[in-house]
Design a protein around this motif. Structure first.
Motif, PDB file in Angstrom:
ATOM      1  N   THR A 173      69.748  46.451  53.162  1.00  0.00           N
ATOM      2  CA  THR A 173      68.321  46.124  53.032  1.00  0.00           C
ATOM      3  C   THR A 173      68.010  44.657  53.338  1.00  0.00           C
ATOM      4  O   THR A 173      67.125  44.356  54.138  1.00  0.00           O
ATOM      5  N   ASP A 174      68.739  43.733  52.715  1.00  0.00           N
ATOM      6  CA  ASP A 174      68.410  42.308  52.901  1.00  0.00           C
ATOM      7  C   ASP A 174      68.643  41.867  54.347  1.00  0.00           C
ATOM      8  O   ASP A 174      67.938  40.986  54.857  1.00  0.00           O
ATOM      9  N   HIS A 218      70.824  48.626  46.275  1.00  0.00           N
ATOM     10  CA  HIS A 218      69.378  48.425  46.105  1.00  0.00           C
ATOM     11  C   HIS A 218      68.773  49.681  45.485  1.00  0.00           C
ATOM     12  O   HIS A 218      68.187  50.493  46.200  1.00  0.00           O
ATOM     13  N   GLY A 250      67.234  36.261  53.098  1.00  0.00           N
ATOM     14  CA  GLY A 250      66.652  37.457  52.508  1.00  0.00           C
ATOM     15  C   GLY A 250      67.280  37.878  51.192  1.00  0.00           C
ATOM     16  O   GLY A 250      67.044  39.001  50.739  1.00  0.00           O
ATOM     17  N   HIS A 275      63.907  43.162  42.898  1.00  0.00           N
ATOM     18  CA  HIS A 275      65.013  43.663  43.720  1.00  0.00           C
ATOM     19  C   HIS A 275      64.848  45.174  43.861  1.00  0.00           C
ATOM     20  O   HIS A 275      64.950  45.895  42.869  1.00  0.00           O
TER      21      HIS A 275
END
Ligand SMILES: [Zn+2]
Length: 254
Positions: free
Chosen positions: A42-43, A34, A117, A159
């Protein structure tokens, strides 16, 4: 010490045995780069923590919701040349989903919400395939599509951009590097008009699209923007969970 009763990973059998759960929520993320400032998880962090916050609000309104542990791998076939991006193919995801659904079936839990996500995940076709075989009601929500980000951000991005970075500054500030270390998240567009315009679709080769793995400029991200947006998202998901918890799955149409 007792855990939060709507977070299954923190809950014990004694409490589970006594609770009439109405809805299970399955957060589903990805393990991928990311940009230079956000972590690979992160997701997962976003989908799990937003699920937990939504479940907390719904629980306080009387809905009995259990957030299951997050599935940490997403469809990343376009990022296989980026080190430690871990791909889980759609067919594997379908098998995982089916096992979770078959576990819940027969345990008296009548509704499952996938809280996704990651943009590369798409559970709709899997749900179409599994749904006729089970009485459980299945649905999917992409948390980043619940609330229009435009009023909250100058340039939300796709993103690791302003929206996602702001949400991470709010949810997990210790895991966000200073924005001065982030790349600009500049993305190259398709040369072919139909693909550029989006009415023809093909997966993107991520390492050709972006140099820093980001798509969207994170420069204007702030904790406050992330807090406001995350609150709006979790409130709206919570309303849905409350309504779904009360709903009769045999009587869903007006
Ligand atoms: Zn992400």
């Amino acid at each position: 010490m007792s855990g939060r009763p709507y977070v299954l990973a923190e809950t014990r059998w004694g409490a589970v045995r006594e609770t009439e759960y109405q809805v299970a929520v399955l957060p589903w993320g990805a393990t991928e780069a990311h940009n230079l400032h956000l972590p690979y998880g992160t997701d997962n962090i976003e989908s799990e923590r937003l699920a937990i916050e939504a479940a907390r609000i719904a629980w306080e309104k009387g809905a009995r919701v259990a957030v299951l542990p997050c599935v940490p791998f997403g469809v990343n076939t376009g990022q296989l040349d980026i080190r430690l991006c871990i791909n889980m193919n759609p067919s594997t995801q379908a098998a995982v989903l089916s096992d979770v659904v078959l576990s819940l079936e027969g345990q008296g839990i009548l509704k499952l919400v996938i809280l996704n996500g990651h943009g590369g995940n798409d559970f709709r076709q899997m749900i179409r395939e599994v749904q006729p075989a089970v009485p459980l009601f299945l649905c999917t929500v992409n948390w980043y599509q619940v609330v229009d980000p435009e009023p909250f951000f100058a340039d939300p991005g796709d993103h690791a951009g302003e929206m996602e970075t702001s949400v991470m500054l709010h949810l997990a500030p210790d895991l966000v590097q200073p924005l001065s270390e982030a790349g600009p998240g500049a993305a190259r567009r398709f040369r072919i008009a139909a693909l550029r315009e989006g009415w023809a679709w093909a997966p993107r080769r991520w390492s050709r699209v972006t140099d820093d793995t980001g798509v969207g400029n994170p420069a204007a991200a702030t904790t406050e923007k992330g807090r406001r947006y995350a609150a709006a998202v979790s409130e709206k998901i919570a309303e849905f969970l409350v309504e779904l918890a009360r709903a009769d799955v045999q009587d869903l149409y007006e």
